[in-house]
Write a protein that holds these residues in place. Sequence first.
Motif, PDB file in Angstrom:
ATOM      1  N   LEU A 252      -8.664  13.528   4.364  1.00 54.87           N
ATOM      2  CA  LEU A 252      -8.172  12.329   3.677  1.00 54.87           C
ATOM      3  C   LEU A 252      -7.720  11.280   4.690  1.00 54.87           C
ATOM      4  O   LEU A 252      -8.079  10.103   4.595  1.00 54.87           O
ATOM      5  CB  LEU A 252      -7.015  12.680   2.741  1.00 54.87           C
ATOM      6  CG  LEU A 252      -7.356  13.542   1.536  1.00 54.87           C
ATOM      7  CD1 LEU A 252      -6.088  13.898   0.779  1.00 54.87           C
ATOM      8  CD2 LEU A 252      -8.358  12.854   0.627  1.00 54.87           C
ATOM      9  N   ARG A 253      -6.929  11.722   5.653  1.00 54.76           N
ATOM     10  CA  ARG A 253      -6.446  10.795   6.678  1.00 54.76           C
ATOM     11  C   ARG A 253      -7.628  10.233   7.483  1.00 54.76           C
ATOM     12  O   ARG A 253      -7.669   9.052   7.803  1.00 54.76           O
ATOM     13  CB  ARG A 253      -5.452  11.483   7.608  1.00 54.76           C
ATOM     14  CG  ARG A 253      -4.656  10.495   8.454  1.00 54.76           C
ATOM     15  CD  ARG A 253      -3.631  11.166   9.326  1.00 54.76           C
ATOM     16  NE  ARG A 253      -2.658  11.984   8.657  1.00 54.76           N
ATOM     17  CZ  ARG A 253      -1.530  11.546   8.093  1.00 54.76           C
ATOM     18  NH1 ARG A 253      -1.263  10.252   8.099  1.00 54.76           N
ATOM     19  NH2 ARG A 253      -0.688  12.392   7.530  1.00 54.76           N
TER      20      ARG A 253
ATOM     21  N   LEU B 150      -4.007   5.924  -5.403  1.00 56.38           N
ATOM     22  CA  LEU B 150      -4.572   6.811  -4.373  1.00 56.38           C
ATOM     23  C   LEU B 150      -4.573   8.262  -4.823  1.00 56.38           C
ATOM     24  O   LEU B 150      -5.471   9.026  -4.433  1.00 56.38           O
ATOM     25  CB  LEU B 150      -3.819   6.639  -3.056  1.00 56.38           C
ATOM     26  CG  LEU B 150      -4.098   5.304  -2.363  1.00 56.38           C
ATOM     27  CD1 LEU B 150      -3.189   5.128  -1.158  1.00 56.38           C
ATOM     28  CD2 LEU B 150      -5.569   5.171  -1.970  1.00 56.38           C
ATOM     29  N   ALA B 151      -3.643   8.661  -5.653  1.00 54.60           N
ATOM     30  CA  ALA B 151      -3.682  10.015  -6.225  1.00 54.60           C
ATOM     31  C   ALA B 151      -4.919  10.157  -7.113  1.00 54.60           C
ATOM     32  O   ALA B 151      -5.584  11.205  -7.100  1.00 54.60           O
ATOM     33  CB  ALA B 151      -2.407  10.303  -7.006  1.00 54.60           C
ATOM     34  N   ARG B 152      -5.259   9.104  -7.849  1.00 59.46           N
ATOM     35  CA  ARG B 152      -6.491   9.120  -8.655  1.00 59.46           C
ATOM     36  C   ARG B 152      -7.722   9.173  -7.746  1.00 59.46           C
ATOM     37  O   ARG B 152      -8.698   9.875  -8.040  1.00 59.46           O
ATOM     38  CB  ARG B 152      -6.550   7.891  -9.559  1.00 59.46           C
ATOM     39  CG  ARG B 152      -5.530   7.916 -10.681  1.00 59.46           C
ATOM     40  CD  ARG B 152      -5.460   6.624 -11.486  1.00 59.46           C
ATOM     41  NE  ARG B 152      -6.701   5.925 -11.656  1.00 59.46           N
ATOM     42  CZ  ARG B 152      -6.838   4.582 -11.581  1.00 59.46           C
ATOM     43  NH1 ARG B 152      -5.786   3.811 -11.335  1.00 59.46           N
ATOM     44  NH2 ARG B 152      -8.017   4.019 -11.760  1.00 59.46           N
TER      45      ARG B 152
ATOM     46  N   PRO C 262       0.818  -1.216   0.000  1.00 58.78           N
ATOM     47  CA  PRO C 262       0.000   0.000   0.000  1.00 58.78           C
ATOM     48  C   PRO C 262       0.853   1.268   0.000  1.00 58.78           C
ATOM     49  O   PRO C 262       0.362   2.342  -0.314  1.00 58.78           O
ATOM     50  CB  PRO C 262      -0.841  -0.119   1.272  1.00 58.78           C
ATOM     51  CG  PRO C 262      -0.108  -1.075   2.137  1.00 58.78           C
ATOM     52  CD  PRO C 262       0.651  -1.993   1.230  1.00 58.78           C
ATOM     53  N   THR C 263       2.129   1.117   0.326  1.00 60.53           N
ATOM     54  CA  THR C 263       3.021   2.279   0.367  1.00 60.53           C
ATOM     55  C   THR C 263       3.854   2.412  -0.905  1.00 60.53           C
ATOM     56  O   THR C 263       4.602   3.369  -1.054  1.00 60.53           O
ATOM     57  CB  THR C 263       3.957   2.198   1.584  1.00 60.53           C
ATOM     58  OG1 THR C 263       4.808   1.052   1.435  1.00 60.53           O
ATOM     59  CG2 THR C 263       3.164   2.086   2.874  1.00 60.53           C
TER      60      THR C 263
ATOM     61  N   TYR D 244       0.283   8.417   1.676  1.00 61.97           N
ATOM     62  CA  TYR D 244      -0.065   9.425   0.674  1.00 61.97           C
ATOM     63  C   TYR D 244      -0.197  10.804   1.325  1.00 61.97           C
ATOM     64  O   TYR D 244       0.351  11.793   0.832  1.00 61.97           O
ATOM     65  CB  TYR D 244      -1.372   9.011  -0.022  1.00 61.97           C
ATOM     66  CG  TYR D 244      -1.855   9.991  -1.051  1.00 61.97           C
ATOM     67  CD1 TYR D 244      -1.288  10.028  -2.320  1.00 61.97           C
ATOM     68  CD2 TYR D 244      -2.879  10.883  -0.758  1.00 61.97           C
ATOM     69  CE1 TYR D 244      -1.724  10.931  -3.270  1.00 61.97           C
ATOM     70  CE2 TYR D 244      -3.318  11.785  -1.707  1.00 61.97           C
ATOM     71  CZ  TYR D 244      -2.739  11.802  -2.957  1.00 61.97           C
ATOM     72  OH  TYR D 244      -3.179  12.711  -3.894  1.00 61.97           O
ATOM     73  N   VAL D 245      -0.908  10.871   2.431  1.00 65.07           N
ATOM     74  CA  VAL D 245      -1.111  12.149   3.126  1.00 65.07           C
ATOM     75  C   VAL D 245       0.205  12.661   3.713  1.00 65.07           C
ATOM     76  O   VAL D 245       0.489  13.853   3.653  1.00 65.07           O
ATOM     77  CB  VAL D 245      -2.207  12.015   4.208  1.00 65.07           C
ATOM     78  CG1 VAL D 245      -2.271  13.256   5.095  1.00 65.07           C
ATOM     79  CG2 VAL D 245      -3.564  11.771   3.548  1.00 65.07           C
ATOM     80  N   ASP D 246       1.018  11.765   4.260  1.00 63.84           N
ATOM     81  CA  ASP D 246       2.335  12.182   4.755  1.00 63.84           C
ATOM     82  C   ASP D 246       3.129  12.869   3.648  1.00 63.84           C
ATOM     83  O   ASP D 246       3.754  13.911   3.872  1.00 63.84           O
ATOM     84  CB  ASP D 246       3.138  10.993   5.285  1.00 63.84           C
ATOM     85  CG  ASP D 246       2.623  10.458   6.618  1.00 63.84           C
ATOM     86  OD1 ASP D 246       1.806  11.141   7.280  1.00 63.84           O
ATOM     87  OD2 ASP D 246       3.046   9.341   6.982  1.00 63.84           O
ATOM     88  N   ALA D 247       3.098  12.296   2.446  1.00 60.58           N
ATOM     89  CA  ALA D 247       3.831  12.880   1.319  1.00 60.58           C
ATOM     90  C   ALA D 247       3.256  14.246   0.931  1.00 60.58           C
ATOM     91  O   ALA D 247       4.015  15.177   0.642  1.00 60.58           O
ATOM     92  CB  ALA D 247       3.809  11.930   0.126  1.00 60.58           C
ATOM     93  N   LEU D 248       1.936  14.371   0.940  1.00 63.39           N
ATOM     94  CA  LEU D 248       1.318  15.668   0.645  1.00 63.39           C
ATOM     95  C   LEU D 248       1.729  16.714   1.676  1.00 63.39           C
ATOM     96  O   LEU D 248       2.056  17.855   1.324  1.00 63.39           O
ATOM     97  CB  LEU D 248      -0.211  15.553   0.634  1.00 63.39           C
ATOM     98  CG  LEU D 248      -0.871  14.804  -0.501  1.00 63.39           C
ATOM     99  CD1 LEU D 248      -2.375  14.749  -0.283  1.00 63.39           C
ATOM    100  CD2 LEU D 248      -0.546  15.432  -1.843  1.00 63.39           C
TER     101      LEU D 248
END
Length: 116
Positions: free
Chosen positions: A57-58, A39-41, A30-31, A92-96
């Motif tokens: 999102l989180r 997940l970006a889509r 998942p990572t 995904y949220v961590d990266a954002l």
Amino acid sequence: YTDAQKQAIGDEGNTIYRDLVDALEAGKSPTGNKVQAILARWHQHLRYFYEPPTEVLRGLGDLYTTHPDFIKNFAKLHPDLGEFMKQGINVYVDALEDAELSRLLAEDERRLADEE
């Protein structure tokens, strides 16, 4: 939205969830990059309805594993989909958030350099 647009949006959402199930069944992390791209889509798809801040999102990722309605719906697709998405969404949220912090720091550095 028109009826045709609603149908297209629904079809797009179904494809995203099928792609996530396919990735899960293929043993993708998942990572990993593939799931993060899906997940970006997913994130972009949510924008048909509202602009979700990172906290939302989180929070959705958390709801996918705690709210009975989400658990029930995702179990129809795959029993592990909720947890899989939660793990992926957190990364995904961590990266954002990291990208936003980097942008803000760079902006501050430019502003300080301009003041000198």
